[in-house]
Design a protein around this motif. Sequence first.
Motif, PDB file in Angstrom:
ATOM      1  N   PRO A   1      -8.841  22.776   8.426  1.00 29.24           N
ATOM      2  CA  PRO A   1      -9.898  21.783   8.654  1.00 29.24           C
ATOM      3  C   PRO A   1      -9.776  21.041   9.989  1.00 29.24           C
ATOM      4  O   PRO A   1     -10.788  20.745  10.626  1.00 29.24           O
ATOM      5  N   GLU A   2      -8.558  20.758  10.418  1.00 26.02           N
ATOM      6  CA  GLU A   2      -8.375  20.033  11.675  1.00 26.02           C
ATOM      7  C   GLU A   2      -8.858  20.855  12.872  1.00 26.02           C
ATOM      8  O   GLU A   2      -9.553  20.344  13.754  1.00 26.02           O
ATOM      9  N   LEU A   3      -8.527  22.152  12.898  1.00 24.26           N
ATOM     10  CA  LEU A   3      -8.980  23.005  13.989  1.00 24.26           C
ATOM     11  C   LEU A   3     -10.502  23.171  13.954  1.00 24.26           C
ATOM     12  O   LEU A   3     -11.156  23.142  15.001  1.00 24.26           O
ATOM     13  N   ALA A   4     -11.063  23.331  12.764  1.00 25.96           N
ATOM     14  CA  ALA A   4     -12.523  23.453  12.643  1.00 25.96           C
ATOM     15  C   ALA A   4     -13.213  22.204  13.185  1.00 25.96           C
ATOM     16  O   ALA A   4     -14.218  22.291  13.901  1.00 25.96           O
ATOM     17  N   ALA A   5     -12.674  21.032  12.882  1.00 27.25           N
ATOM     18  CA  ALA A   5     -13.252  19.784  13.378  1.00 27.25           C
ATOM     19  C   ALA A   5     -13.114  19.690  14.895  1.00 27.25           C
ATOM     20  O   ALA A   5     -14.049  19.265  15.590  1.00 27.25           O
ATOM     21  N   THR A   6     -11.961  20.116  15.416  1.00 30.54           N
ATOM     22  CA  THR A   6     -11.747  20.086  16.869  1.00 30.54           C
ATOM     23  C   THR A   6     -12.737  21.019  17.568  1.00 30.54           C
ATOM     24  O   THR A   6     -13.314  20.668  18.608  1.00 30.54           O
ATOM     25  N   LEU A   7     -12.953  22.185  17.012  1.00 28.41           N
ATOM     26  CA  LEU A   7     -13.924  23.111  17.602  1.00 28.41           C
ATOM     27  C   LEU A   7     -15.338  22.546  17.535  1.00 28.41           C
ATOM     28  O   LEU A   7     -16.132  22.737  18.460  1.00 28.41           O
ATOM     29  N   GLY A   8     -15.644  21.844  16.461  1.00 29.92           N
ATOM     30  CA  GLY A   8     -16.946  21.179  16.367  1.00 29.92           C
ATOM     31  C   GLY A   8     -17.114  20.127  17.447  1.00 29.92           C
ATOM     32  O   GLY A   8     -18.185  20.002  18.065  1.00 29.92           O
ATOM     33  N   ARG A   9     -16.056  19.372  17.701  1.00 26.92           N
ATOM     34  CA  ARG A   9     -16.101  18.376  18.777  1.00 26.92           C
ATOM     35  C   ARG A   9     -16.234  19.057  20.135  1.00 26.92           C
ATOM     36  O   ARG A   9     -16.933  18.576  21.022  1.00 26.92           O
ATOM     37  N   TYR A  10     -15.583  20.195  20.298  1.00 26.69           N
ATOM     38  CA  TYR A  10     -15.692  20.923  21.561  1.00 26.69           C
ATOM     39  C   TYR A  10     -17.125  21.398  21.773  1.00 26.69           C
ATOM     40  O   TYR A  10     -17.654  21.335  22.888  1.00 26.69           O
TER      41      TYR A  10
END
Length: 76
Positions: A23-32
Amino acid sequence: MSQIRLAKLPDRTPVRLNVSLNPELAATLGRYAAFYHVAYGSEETVADLLPAIVAAFLDGDKAFGRWCRDAADRRT
């Protein structure tokens, strides 16, 4: 057969991969993706950005590039 300067184009058939992200990586990619939108004014999905992100990462990894060149030299 005539000589052509441009080499034959490589296979460009897309290869689909299914990956699971934490979930943390998915959220980071969403922010990117949001950052990309602000930077370029173009809204792109994470799925559309991911191939370019991975390619940029691999292109920037100097140790990996050396390893690939060395491997190619060993094959010749």
